[in-house]
Design an enzyme around this catalytic site. Structure first.
Site, PDB file in Angstrom:
ATOM      1  CG  ASP A  14      19.545  10.882   7.108  1.00 33.26           C
ATOM      2  OD1 ASP A  14      19.198   9.957   6.357  1.00 33.26           O
ATOM      3  OD2 ASP A  14      19.216  12.069   6.908  1.00 33.26           O
ATOM      4  CD  GLU A  56      26.671  15.853   6.724  1.00 37.76           C
ATOM      5  OE1 GLU A  56      25.834  15.476   7.557  1.00 37.76           O
ATOM      6  OE2 GLU A  56      26.415  16.006   5.526  1.00 37.76           O
ATOM      7  CE1 TYR A  65      23.952  11.162   7.777  1.00 33.30           C
ATOM      8  CE2 TYR A  65      24.818  12.814   9.298  1.00 33.30           C
ATOM      9  CZ  TYR A  65      24.315  12.471   8.065  1.00 33.30           C
ATOM     10  OH  TYR A  65      24.187  13.418   7.099  1.00 33.30           O
TER      11      TYR A  65
END
Length: 349
Positions: free
Chosen positions: A139, A38, A121
């Site tokens: 996102d 991520e 996020y």
DNA sequence: TATTCGTGGTT
DNA sequence: TAACCAAGAAT
């Protein structure tokens, strides 16, 4: 059935048949692996990330291994991926997981948010994907899909609060990780920024932008500020054996903590002659024009560097942050792409 | 809230 | 090909 309820039902059904495969997807991924992927994927494409992800997992299989590494080695592996604060924060976060969370990633967004480099996020994405917690994952894909699905007229970034509300409403209670990743896949393959493939979209029945025949006009965005141009001079200094004089950049700011080929300041005006920085011994050297120019585009400015070259005795001793590097070790240093471009051009010279 | 922070893929 | 864009965060 309302458009809000249909959203997750249709999206998840589509995902079951059209999901993409990635190195960081499935196969019993650990929270560490999800977190690493991520962070790498922040503002970075999947194709770019994949080889970096594989190298990191091979070198640092666990968060413990990453925490024990030297920060400099992390930056070496990060070199070329960009946004180097991510690389610096990565190591700090690994240390924090070991010291404050007993070596295990927390499963709550509020705790994940304490990790440097983990924002709204990323905390939500880790909670949903690694721990199957319900989390509202917003996102750029989600913003684009929702702004079209609900035909949000407000401009970005002002529309962010409204888009978050809508995301909250369409996020289901189950299959949290799948729902987040389904949004990524839909945004990347169907609901693309340009040339969306609405004919194959599982959400087309309730998409208001499609009903308006104005899908590509969403999300509404203002004009981007233009990129200023800057200019500089690179000082390519070799000793008799071809070793190259390099320097570590300060730990903060642009390319912070990375290695550089020394250069002049980057000015707004093109220098109209030879520029030699007033840097200790530089003025004593005989600099030659190389005719080589390297152009590079950063997020907020464009850069054009001219390279000049000089030679010196092998015995020249320098102190940190300066150092000499053998040509064979250049590929293994924490050199950003900008300076790799310079090296590539000079090798042809 | 507005800037600052990279890079390579894609069109 | 110049412009746009990507699974944003920190300040």
């Amino acid at each position: 059935m309302s458009a809000v309820k249909q959203y997750s039902i249709n999206l998840l059904a589509w995902y079951d048949d059209h999901r993409r495969e990635f190195e960081w997807r499935d196969r019993g991924m650990t929270p560490y692996q999800i977190w690493l992927s991520e962070v790498m994927l922040q503002q970075t494409g999947t194709k770019t990330v994949t080889p970096y992800y594989l190298r990191f997992i091979a070198r640092f299989p666990t968060v413990a291994a990453l925490a024990e590494a030297e920060p400099g080695e992390v930056l070496k592996l990060w070199a070329g991926l960009g946004y180097y604060a991510r690389g610096r924060n990565l190591h700090r976060a690994a240390e924090m997981v070991m010291a404050e969370f007993g070596g295990e990633f927390p499963d709550q967004e509020s705790l994940l948010l304490r990790l440097p480099g983990v924002g709204t996020y990323t905390a939500a994405a880790i909670a949903a994907i690694a721990f199957d917690r319900r989390a509202v994952v917003v996102d750029g894909n989600v913003e684009r899909i929702l702004s079209r699905y609900f035909a949000v007229e407000e401009f970005l970034p002002q529309a962010k609060p409204r888009l978050r509300e809508l995301a909250e409403q369409v996020t289901p209670q189950l299959r949290n990780g799948d729902f987040a990743q389904a949004s990524f896949d839909l945004g990347a393959t169907i609901c693309r920024p340009r040339n969306p493939d609405c004919g194959h979209c599982p959400l087309r029945r309730d998409c208001r932008a499609l009903a308006m025949d104005a899908v590509e006009s969403f999300p509404k965005k203002g004009p981007k500020p233009q990129r200023p141009q800057r200019f500089g001079t690179v000082f390519w200094l070799e000793d008799e054996t071809g070793n190259l004089l390099l320097r570590h950049r300060p730990p903060q700011g642009l390319l912070g903590g990375m290695v550089e080929i020394p250069s002049s300041e980057w000015q707004a005006v093109r220098p109209n002659g030879q520029v030699v920085t007033d840097e200790f011994f530089y003025k004593q050297l005989e600099w030659q024009e190389t005719g080589i120019t390297v152009s590079h585009v950063f997020t907020h400015f464009a850069l054009e560097l001219q390279v000049i070259r000089a030679f010196t005795a092998q015995a020249l001793v320098v102190e940190p942050p300066w150092f000499w590097a053998r040509r064979e070790e250049l590929p293994h240093l924490a050199l950003p792409s900008l300076f790799r471009k310079v090296i590539k051009q000079m090798e042809r010279f």
